[in-house]
Design a protein around this motif. Structure first.
Motif, PDB file in Angstrom:
ATOM      1  N   ARG A 219      90.146  37.666 -59.328  1.00 18.62           N
ATOM      2  CA  ARG A 219      89.467  37.875 -60.614  1.00 18.62           C
ATOM      3  C   ARG A 219      89.770  39.260 -61.169  1.00 18.62           C
ATOM      4  O   ARG A 219      90.016  39.417 -62.375  1.00 18.62           O
ATOM      5  CB  ARG A 219      87.961  37.670 -60.442  1.00 18.62           C
ATOM      6  N   ARG A 222      93.451  39.315 -62.467  1.00 13.76           N
ATOM      7  CA  ARG A 222      93.577  38.625 -63.745  1.00 13.76           C
ATOM      8  C   ARG A 222      93.027  39.483 -64.880  1.00 13.76           C
ATOM      9  O   ARG A 222      93.602  39.547 -65.978  1.00 13.76           O
ATOM     10  CB  ARG A 222      92.842  37.279 -63.696  1.00 13.76           C
ATOM     11  N   TYR A 226      97.457  40.883 -64.491  1.00 13.57           N
ATOM     12  CA  TYR A 226      98.460  40.447 -63.527  1.00 13.57           C
ATOM     13  C   TYR A 226      98.531  38.919 -63.451  1.00 13.57           C
ATOM     14  O   TYR A 226      97.547  38.232 -63.696  1.00 13.57           O
ATOM     15  CB  TYR A 226      98.126  40.978 -62.127  1.00 13.57           C
ATOM     16  N   ARG A 227      99.699  38.430 -63.105  1.00 12.56           N
ATOM     17  CA  ARG A 227      99.849  37.026 -62.701  1.00 12.56           C
ATOM     18  C   ARG A 227      99.629  36.997 -61.201  1.00 12.56           C
ATOM     19  O   ARG A 227     100.389  37.607 -60.439  1.00 12.56           O
ATOM     20  CB  ARG A 227     101.228  36.479 -63.068  1.00 12.56           C
ATOM     21  N   VAL A 228      98.590  36.291 -60.750  1.00 17.63           N
ATOM     22  CA  VAL A 228      98.126  36.420 -59.367  1.00 17.63           C
ATOM     23  C   VAL A 228      98.504  35.191 -58.544  1.00 17.63           C
ATOM     24  O   VAL A 228      98.230  34.050 -58.928  1.00 17.63           O
ATOM     25  CB  VAL A 228      96.597  36.629 -59.320  1.00 17.63           C
ATOM     26  N   GLU A 245      90.820  30.551 -60.063  1.00 18.91           N
ATOM     27  CA  GLU A 245      91.375  31.462 -61.069  1.00 18.91           C
ATOM     28  C   GLU A 245      92.762  31.971 -60.713  1.00 18.91           C
ATOM     29  O   GLU A 245      93.356  32.738 -61.485  1.00 18.91           O
ATOM     30  CB  GLU A 245      90.419  32.631 -61.295  1.00 18.91           C
ATOM     31  N   ASP A 247      96.697  32.047 -60.472  1.00 16.47           N
ATOM     32  CA  ASP A 247      97.789  31.431 -61.235  1.00 16.47           C
ATOM     33  C   ASP A 247      98.640  30.538 -60.350  1.00 16.47           C
ATOM     34  O   ASP A 247      99.237  29.568 -60.823  1.00 16.47           O
ATOM     35  CB  ASP A 247      98.668  32.520 -61.862  1.00 16.47           C
TER      36      ASP A 247
END
Length: 386
Positions: A219, A222, A226-228, A245, A247
């Motif tokens: 969380r 994001r 960032y693309r997590v 949540e 990606d």
């Protein structure tokens, strides 16, 4: 301008003109960096910010004038602190701002519309606009894509080639800022200063270890843009229900997944790697690889005792002291964190501090700049050379 690309792209879709004000250069304690933008549409709606509130009113009025035709369609304005005019423009915090105000008609400026569309689509693109030089060139723009192709023109083929090369180099570095082209002996004509705004895909945050602290860090990552990705070898823990949540959710041994991402060239110099597995059989082979990559940040969770034992294992695996010095462990800043959310805040704060060269110390009483100029690495990683 690209920092508010999503809304501006929607405005372009309506086909109606709008005015955009973009920070070109800053000095002193100005709170926003070059590329920050504020835009106004024909109905007076406003989005974005150029100063965190200091000069928004004056900039808004200039945008309205540019739209109405009562003022020039493109102008460069400087806002600076002085005893006489500070409260008149609202710049009471000090510093200086150079701001380009420009009317944009989407149909007549396809290069700007294209830059906005590329940014929204997550594609690599840079837009170079003239912010210094002959008055008739002010605001002219060139769109440069990741493959080097260009749209638009600065009025001269040689100038376009030179500007395109400079913009592409800044795009490769993931940088936004100004560059000057043309000088005595140059075929580009008289010198021009360009503001180059780069839009690159979001940086990646790789979180290894599907634990409750990881869910909180997803969380936080994001929230920071960032693309997590969450990776864990245990399918019972790495589930969409626990990480809605994320990606990307990967079930694999961490070091094997990292190897694949490197081979595919999907990591770069902005990538942050957080190792939360807290288990040597996962940690050691993963960190053995991660600490040899030119990524932005590598951190690992664990107590101080765990950290010392981990260092011994990594030395046994062949890592030198220079590699080990890159490891942030125990991970995070000392915030006194207890809960997963507080710990995630601690880790995220350390990533931000490391990215911009911050000390992590309180600003109260400090004499260092509040807004230091950050380094901007953006080197894509691929398979190691043969």
């Amino acid at each position: 301008m690209l920092d508010i690309a999503e809304e501006l792209h929607r405005w372009c879709g309506r086909g109606l003109p709008f005015a955009v004000a973009t920070v070109v250069a800053t000095g002193g304690s100005a709170p926003r960096q070059p590329g920050a933008a504020l835009a106004v549409d024909g109905e007076g709606n406003v989005i974005g910010s150029v100063s965190g509130g200091c000069v928004e009113g004056a900039v808004y009025d200039l945008c309205r004038e540019a739209l109405s035709g009562d003022g020039p369609g493109t102008l460069l304005e400087r806002f600076g602190y002085s005893d006489e005019d500070a409260f008149a423009v609202g710049l009471t915090c000090g510093g200086e701002l150079d701001i380009l105000i420009q009317r944009v008609d989407p149909a007549a400026r396809p290069e700007l519309a294209g830059a906005l569309a590329a940014s929204v689509a997550g594609e690599a693109a840079a837009v170079a606009r003239v912010v210094g030089g002959p008055a008739d060139l002010l605001g002219r723009a060139l769109l440069v894509r990741g493959d080097g192709t260009r749209d638009g023109s600065l009025g001269d083929p040689e100038r376009d080639r030179t500007a395109g090369a400079e913009a592409h180099a800044m795009l490769e570095a993931g940088r936004t800022g100004t560059v000057t082209i043309g000088a005595d002996g140059s075929r580009c004509g008289e010198p021009l200063t360009l503001l180059v705004e780069s839009s690159v895909p979001p940086p990646r945050l790789l979180v290894f270890g599907a634990i409750d602290f990881a869910a909180a860090l997803v969380r936080a990552g994001r929230f920071l843009g960032y693309r997590v990705t969450v990776c864990d070898a245990r399918p019972v823990f790495a589930t969409p229900l626990r990480f809605p949540e994320a990606d990307e959710l990967v079930v694999d041994w961490p070091h094997r997944y990292l190897d694949r991402e490197v081979q595919a060239g999907r990591l770069d110099g902005r990538t942050a790697i957080c190792v939360l597995t807290h288990d040597a059989k996962f940690d050691v082979p993963l960190l053995q690889r991660a600490l040899r990559l030119p990524v932005a940040y590598v951190g690992a969770m664990g107590s101080r005792r765990t950290h010392l034992e981990r260092l011994d294992k990594l030395r046994d695996a062949g890592l030198g002291e220079l590699d080990l010095s890159r490891l942030h462990s125990p991970i995070g800043l000392d915030l006194g964190a207890r809960t997963p959310e507080e710990t995630a805040l601690s880790i995220a704060a350390e990533i931000v501090a490391h990215r911009y060269g911050g000390s992590g110390a309180p600003l109260t009483g400090a004499r260092t700049p509040i807004h230091p100029v950050p380094p901007s690495p953006h080197r894509r990683l691929g398979p190691p050379a043969a």
